[in-house]
Scaffold this motif. Sequence first.
Motif, short mmCIF file in Angstrom:
data_model
loop_
_atom_site.label_atom_id
_atom_site.label_comp_id
_atom_site.label_asym_id
_atom_site.label_seq_id
_atom_site.Cartn_x
_atom_site.Cartn_y
_atom_site.Cartn_z
N THR A 43 45.85 50.24 47.81
CA THR A 43 45.60 51.35 46.89
C THR A 43 46.91 52.06 46.54
N ASP A 71 38.75 54.98 47.30
CA ASP A 71 39.89 54.41 46.56
C ASP A 71 39.70 54.55 45.06
N GLU A 116 41.38 45.20 43.62
CA GLU A 116 41.67 45.44 45.05
C GLU A 116 40.54 44.82 45.86
MG LIG Z 1 42.46 50.68 49.58
#
Ligand SMILES: [Mg+2]
Length: 223
Positions: A43, A71, A116
């Motif tokens: 992140t 996040d 992610e």
């Molecule tokens: Mg993260």
Amino acid sequence: MDVEVLEGIFDANEKIARENATLLRERGVLAVNLMASPGAGKTSLIAGTLERLKGRTRVGVIEGDIASSVDAEKIRAYGVPVVQINTGGACHLDAVMIRQALDHFDLSSLDILIIENVGNLVCPAEFKLGEAMRAMILSVAEGHDKPLKYPLMFSESDVLVVNKTDLLGLGDFDMEELRRTVKRMNPDLVVFEVSCRSGEGLDAWADWLAGKGEEFRGRNPET
Ligand SMILES: [Mg+2]
Ligand SMILES: Nc1nc2c(ncn2[C@@H]2O[C@H](COP(=O)(O)OP(=O)(O)O)[C@@H](O)[C@H]2O)c(=O)[nH]1
């Protein structure tokens, strides 16, 4: 699960991953599957990248987590399109989850889509999402021996970002040893050394990524 069932799961995933890849290619969007263990700095790297590419490259983000939208909320503050996927326990994202998330983006207004993945050095490497680039992070705090223990991710990635270089010297992390090991396993792996804390190395990484986005789009003249 027996071997046939497992192969069926991988085949089904690959089929959808190929469809995702085709859609992303048609829209000229470079999808980056960002993988690393929990806390390596995924992140933080996305945030540092967004700061540097603002006004230059149009980036969207998919945030994959077992639970929570912590996040996604951090990344939304950068004013870019973000979609959160909660896997509800699964240790990795899969192509179907990405297919559903893609419906929430206006893909024709993006250059790069950063995904992610769930924090884990094992399962995410086994499931293709339709990405054109596999990126991974190893942080200095994790140790330079990790490629030997988790070879698949290191051998299948296109780029390795070594994060938390501000911690070098505090432990026994040996950058040269790491570079030697990954070179043996994956000679084409591009390696960046960065600190998301100090910002060191992030310009070089972000410039390289933006260039890859342009290259990808350039291969799709209709977009
Ligand atoms: Mg993260
Ligand atoms: N010292 C140091 N800490 C960092 C760096 N990058 C991230 N962190 C910290 O590491 C923790 C995990 O970072 P995060 O980006 O959430 O990792 P993720 O779980 O991989 O997404 C946070 O407390 C960050 O502030 C860095 O370059 N140096």
